[in-house]
Scaffold this active site. Structure first.
Site, PDB file in Angstrom:
ATOM      1  N   HIS A   1       0.828  -1.201   0.000  1.00 15.82           N
ATOM      2  CA  HIS A   1       0.000   0.000   0.000  1.00 15.82           C
ATOM      3  C   HIS A   1       0.866   1.257   0.000  1.00 15.82           C
ATOM      4  CE1 HIS A   1      -2.960   2.875   1.988  1.00 15.82           C
ATOM      5  NE2 HIS A   1      -3.460   2.611   0.811  1.00 15.82           N
TER       6      HIS A   1
ATOM      7  N   HIS B   1       1.180   4.103  -3.230  1.00 17.15           N
ATOM      8  CA  HIS B   1       0.973   5.548  -3.115  1.00 17.15           C
ATOM      9  C   HIS B   1       2.234   6.344  -3.437  1.00 17.15           C
ATOM     10  CE1 HIS B   1      -3.167   6.120  -1.826  1.00 17.15           C
ATOM     11  NE2 HIS B   1      -3.062   4.974  -1.201  1.00 17.15           N
TER      12      HIS B   1
ATOM     13  N   HIS C   1      -7.836  -0.140  -4.639  1.00 21.84           N
ATOM     14  CA  HIS C   1      -8.466  -0.194  -3.321  1.00 21.84           C
ATOM     15  C   HIS C   1      -9.711  -1.093  -3.321  1.00 21.84           C
ATOM     16  CE1 HIS C   1      -5.808   3.318  -2.868  1.00 21.84           C
ATOM     17  NE2 HIS C   1      -5.797   2.999  -1.600  1.00 21.84           N
TER      18      HIS C   1
ATOM     19  N   GLU D   1     -10.332  10.994  -4.579  1.00 22.51           N
ATOM     20  CA  GLU D   1      -9.144  10.698  -3.756  1.00 22.51           C
ATOM     21  C   GLU D   1      -8.746  11.834  -2.820  1.00 22.51           C
ATOM     22  OE1 GLU D   1      -5.639   9.619  -5.939  1.00 22.51           O
ATOM     23  OE2 GLU D   1      -4.662   8.886  -4.164  1.00 22.51           O
TER      24      GLU D   1
ATOM     25  N   HIS E   1     -11.652  11.625   0.224  1.00 23.66           N
ATOM     26  CA  HIS E   1     -10.995  10.421   0.741  1.00 23.66           C
ATOM     27  C   HIS E   1      -9.799  10.757   1.623  1.00 23.66           C
ATOM     28  CE1 HIS E   1      -7.263   8.143   0.032  1.00 23.66           C
ATOM     29  NE2 HIS E   1      -7.949   7.155   0.558  1.00 23.66           N
TER      30      HIS E   1
ATOM     31  N   HIS F   1      -9.181   9.906   5.807  1.00 22.92           N
ATOM     32  CA  HIS F   1      -8.010   9.365   6.528  1.00 22.92           C
ATOM     33  C   HIS F   1      -7.647  10.283   7.696  1.00 22.92           C
ATOM     34  CE1 HIS F   1      -6.231   5.888   4.332  1.00 22.92           C
ATOM     35  NE2 HIS F   1      -7.024   6.324   3.365  1.00 22.92           N
TER      36      HIS F   1
ATOM     37  N   HIS G   1     -12.974   2.784   3.040  1.00 21.92           N
ATOM     38  CA  HIS G   1     -12.814   2.477   1.611  1.00 21.92           C
ATOM     39  C   HIS G   1     -14.037   1.760   1.035  1.00 21.92           C
ATOM     40  CE1 HIS G   1      -9.154   4.093  -0.032  1.00 21.92           C
ATOM     41  NE2 HIS G   1      -8.702   4.089   1.209  1.00 21.92           N
TER      42      HIS G   1
HETATM   43 CU1  CUO Z   1      -4.655   3.974  -0.201  1.00 23.11          CU
HETATM   44 CU2  CUO Z   1      -7.148   5.437   1.417  1.00 23.11          CU
HETATM   45  O1  CUO Z   1      -5.802   5.470  -0.043  1.00 23.11           O
HETATM   46  O2  CUO Z   1      -5.626   4.409   1.461  1.00 23.11           O
END
Ligand code: CUO
Length: 539
Positions: A240, A244, A274, A384, A399, A403, A439
């Site tokens: 993950h 990113h 995701h 996002e 999004h 987080h 998610h």
């Molecule tokens: Cu990869 Cu919410 O973007 O985690």
């Protein structure tokens, strides 16, 4: 442990006689060593010997913009080096632009690419490294910046640059699990390893291997704990983080014009990657007799799950905060931003409205249709959100802020001076059960769009000239077809780049921790297909 005066004198003399400077290009081996030196023991100064092989980086006297008191550093290095074979000399360090902006993020705070003010700092820092034409000069500039920078921010920026600069393709950086094991292994286990290493070094052993008990962050009183093996898997969290890094949502506006954000279908891939994770998580939940993950659709509801990671990124940094069950989102008023729960709701509703209307509104009030070909890509960048969002002011930062809201829900106005929870960082976020609920909510937005599209037509799905005659799976350890096997596997994480070796006389000590992961027996797909030309054509 500090050496006595006589030893310092001898070492200083030896060091001085070995000094060479050169403007020649660095070898790839030395570039990799420099990267390792920069990413080793990040909570100690870069000029100290690094790791079990006591790697030392020595900078030339004319690079006084790198450190204020180079002579003191030279004396200190001379006092701590007993192996002159592992030194890299840096002589090409040119003046560095003003770095005062880096003071905005203290070294002991956790870095989060989801936080707007951290994004601004990361963009500036990345730009400083991308704009340098020569790779050696870039690496040397990074070295000089390292001790002035928050460690999380520094590693993010360096990783970003190494991944995106074409001249860095042959260079290597160790796994993030070696650089920040505290993001992957409980701090109590790392303390056990440090303690055991000290004992083993005193007893003149060459190696310390600590076996972590089969254990995760909570216990079975919480049914969500049954999925800990999945959420706390080291490699999944590394995946993950890496995803990113390769698909960033910030744009450092680099002078080199290397495209970093605008990659082919990146908004769609945000959705797809995701969504696949959530699908797999649901599969694991069903295997554990748990229902599908419940989407966190109503942002006014409490977050049902609590989470306490027991992680601490490293010596001198604040621990990742825990979150009790049933905490509700509250308006955020921390750092340089104020964002309310109403803002989140407004952004979500505007996105859903756009989906119903089949079009999005750009900042200049023109409209773009959300069609079957590009609609999901446009929505991915909006939801996002990345710098490619068609109208960030209007559709917001849904999004990313989900987080941040989750990561700061325990201290939304900073009155307790607590740092964030694991949802704030891409290498730790997947540990938290709330990640999957957030998610799943994001997936529902994309599903709303997909429901507006016409079904695929037969020609879109068909390959008329190809007939698949059989499909099977063949495991490497069984002759029985279509049988997949999973098992627990011990694997080892090296701690040589993170534990403190300062002053230890035995420089070759190896230290690692053994932990568990779910693994499968390798298998292959066997697909037989026949290619036959359309009727009327010759084969
Ligand atoms: Cu990869 Cu919410 O973007 O985690």
């Amino acid at each position: 442990m500090w050496p006595n005066i006589t030893w310092v004198f001898i070492a200083t003399f030896m060091f001085a006689t070995s000094l060479q400077t050169t403007n020649a290009k660095m070898t790839i081996e030395n570039r990799n060593k420099l990267i390792h030196a920069m990413t080793t023991e990040l909570f100690e100064p870069a000029f100290l010997p690094k790791g079990p092989d006591r790697l030392v980086v020595k900078i030339s006297k004319n690079a006084n913009h790198c450190y204020e008191d180079l002579r003191a550093i030279e004396r200190l290095q001379a006092a701590t080096i007993n192996d002159l074979s592992n030194i890299i000399y840096l002589s090409d360090i040119r003046a560095i632009p003003n770095l005062d902006f880096l003071k905005e993020l203290p070294r002991d705070e956790l870095f989060s690419i989801f936080m707007p003010h951290h994004q601004r700092l990361a963009s500036k820092l990345i730009n400083l490294l991308m704009e340098v034409g020569d790779v050696d000069e870039m690496l040397q500039r990074a070295y000089c910046i390292r001790d002035k920078t928050n460690p999380g921010l520094f590693v993010y920026a360096l990783s970003f640059v190494l991944v995106h600069r074409p001249d860095c393709r042959s260079l290597k950086m160790r796994s993030l699990a070696h650089i920040f094991p505290g993001n992957f292994i409980k701090s109590s286990e790392l303390e056990v390893a440090q303690h055991q290493m000290t004992i083993d070094i005193i007893n003149q052993k060459d190696e310390t291997v600590v076996e972590q008990p089969f254990d995760f962050s909570g216990n079975d009183l919480d049914p969500e704990h049954w999925l800990s093996y999945f959420r706390e898997d080291v490699f999944m969290n590394l995946h993950h983080w890496h995803w990113h890094i390769w698909y960033p949502f910030i744009d450092p506006k680099n002078a080199s014009n290397i495209p970093v954000v605008d990659k082919d279908r990146r908004g769609e891939l945000f959705y797809y990657m995701h969504q696949q994770v959530i699908a797999r998580y649901n599969f694991e939940r069903l295997s554990n007799r748990l229902p599908f993950v419940e989407p966190f659709d109503d942002l006014k509801n409490p977050i049902a799950d609590g989470y306490y990671s027991k992680l601490n990124q490293g010596l001198g940094s604040k621990p990742w905060a825990g979150r009790p069950k049933n905490l509700q989102f509250q308006n955020l008023n921390r750092y340089e931003f104020k964002i309310s729960v109403q803002d989140l709701l407004r952004w979500k509703n505007r996105i859903l409205d756009a989906i119903i209307q089949g079009k999005v509104r750009k900042a200049d009030n023109t409209e773009i249709e959300l069609n079957a070909n590009t609609g999901i890509n446009i929505l991915g960048n909006m939801v996002e959100s990345s710098v490619l969002s068609v109208n960030k002011k209007f559709y917001g930062d849904l999004h990313n802020m989900m987080h941040v809201f989750t990561a700061l829900s325990h201290d939304p106005d900073g009155r307790f001076n607590e740092d964030m929870g694991v949802m704030g960082e891409t290498s730790t976020a997947m540990r938290d059960p709330a990640f999957y609920k957030v998610h799943a909510m994001v997936d529902n937005i994309f599903n709303s769009f997909k429901e507006t599209l016409p079904p695929y037509t037969v020609p879109e799905l068909n390959f008329p000239a190809v007939e698949v005659t059989s499909i099977s799976l063949q495991s490497d350890q069984s002759d029985v077809l279509n049988k997949l096997e999973t098992h627990w596997e011990k694997f080892t994480i090296s701690l040589n780049r993170s534990l403190d070796f300062l002053g230890e006389p035995n420089g070759n000590h190896i230290v690692s921790i053994k932990t568990d992961r779910l693994q499968h027996v390798p298998f292959q797909y066997n697909i037989k297909a026949v290619l036959s030309p359309p009727k009327g054509e010759n084969p």
